[in-house]
Design an enzyme around this catalytic site. Structure first.
Site, short mmCIF file in Angstrom:
data_model
loop_
_atom_site.label_atom_id
_atom_site.label_comp_id
_atom_site.label_asym_id
_atom_site.label_seq_id
_atom_site.Cartn_x
_atom_site.Cartn_y
_atom_site.Cartn_z
N GLN A 173 0.77 -1.08 0.09
CA GLN A 173 0.11 -0.01 -0.05
C GLN A 173 0.88 1.32 -0.09
O GLN A 173 1.86 1.35 0.78
CB GLN A 173 -0.92 0.15 1.16
CG GLN A 173 -1.93 1.24 1.24
CD GLN A 173 -2.89 1.15 2.39
OE1 GLN A 173 -2.59 0.43 3.34
NE2 GLN A 173 -3.95 1.79 2.36
N HIS A 201 -8.37 1.63 -1.13
CA HIS A 201 -8.76 1.73 -2.63
C HIS A 201 -8.66 0.45 -3.32
O HIS A 201 -7.92 -0.52 -2.90
CB HIS A 201 -7.92 2.81 -3.24
CG HIS A 201 -6.35 2.48 -3.07
ND1 HIS A 201 -5.51 3.05 -2.16
CD2 HIS A 201 -5.51 1.91 -4.08
CE1 HIS A 201 -4.48 2.52 -2.16
NE2 HIS A 201 -4.37 1.96 -3.35
N PHE A 202 -9.60 -0.06 -4.07
CA PHE A 202 -9.73 -1.24 -4.92
C PHE A 202 -8.98 -1.05 -6.30
O PHE A 202 -9.62 -0.13 -6.94
CB PHE A 202 -10.93 -1.82 -4.98
CG PHE A 202 -11.34 -2.42 -3.58
CD1 PHE A 202 -11.42 -1.80 -2.33
CD2 PHE A 202 -11.38 -3.87 -3.62
CE1 PHE A 202 -12.05 -2.53 -1.26
CE2 PHE A 202 -11.89 -4.46 -2.54
CZ PHE A 202 -12.15 -3.89 -1.39
#
Ligand code: 5GP
Ligand code: ZN
Length: 139
Positions: A91, A97-98
């Protein structure tokens, strides 16, 4: 809930431009600025939380329906949905967030390493029991 120093909060507030494919009060879907493959999109809740498990359920549900929409629109035969939590897990932006990443060929899109190990049935039984007990407390 938003954070002035967060790039995705600033996009949600209209302070930084982005290429939107979907936008409502709770969630947005934008093109990734550095796509891993053509059509690489990000589905982002309008709620500042670093980790997925910190999201209020309302946002988790909205993400699920938005992922359905954008993956249908993508019309890709092969694609990955990826969501990284924490630096070690890859990350970079500390706002949930996807990623929706098309996999058009072997060499394009996401490369996945899946270092599987063998585990005994007894160890798996014990682990499942531990996790299930925690889930039961959350219900
Ligand atoms: P992570 O590594 O945190 O899972 O992914 C962060 C993603 O956000 C990366 O794919 C990166 O290209 C994307 N990204 C970072 N800053 C911006 C930005 O300002 N706009 C857009 N559209 N994407 C961004
Ligand atoms: Zn944020």
């Amino acid at each position: 809930m938003n954070n002035d120093n967060c790039v995705f909060c600033r996009i949600a507030n209209g302070e930084i431009p982005a290429h939107f494919v979907y936008n409502d009060d709770d969630v947005m879907a934008i093109l990734d600025i550095n796509p891993v493959a053509k059509g690489h999109m990000l589905v982002i809740p309008k709620y500042h939380a670093k980790y997925y498990h910190e999201l209020p359920e309302k946002y988790a549900k909205k993400i699920a329906t938005t992922l359905l929409l954008v993956t249908k629109a993508l019309e890709a035969e092969n694609y990955n949905i990826l969501q990284n939590n924490g630096k070690l897990a890859g990350q970079e932006v500390p706002h949930v967030h996807f990623h929706v990443i098309p996999k058009p060929s072997k060499d394009e899109g996401l490369g996945i390493r899946f270092p599987s190990k063998q585990e005994t049935s007894e160890a798996l039984t014990e682990l499942a029991k531990e996790i299930k007990e925690k889930i039961d407390k959350l219900l």
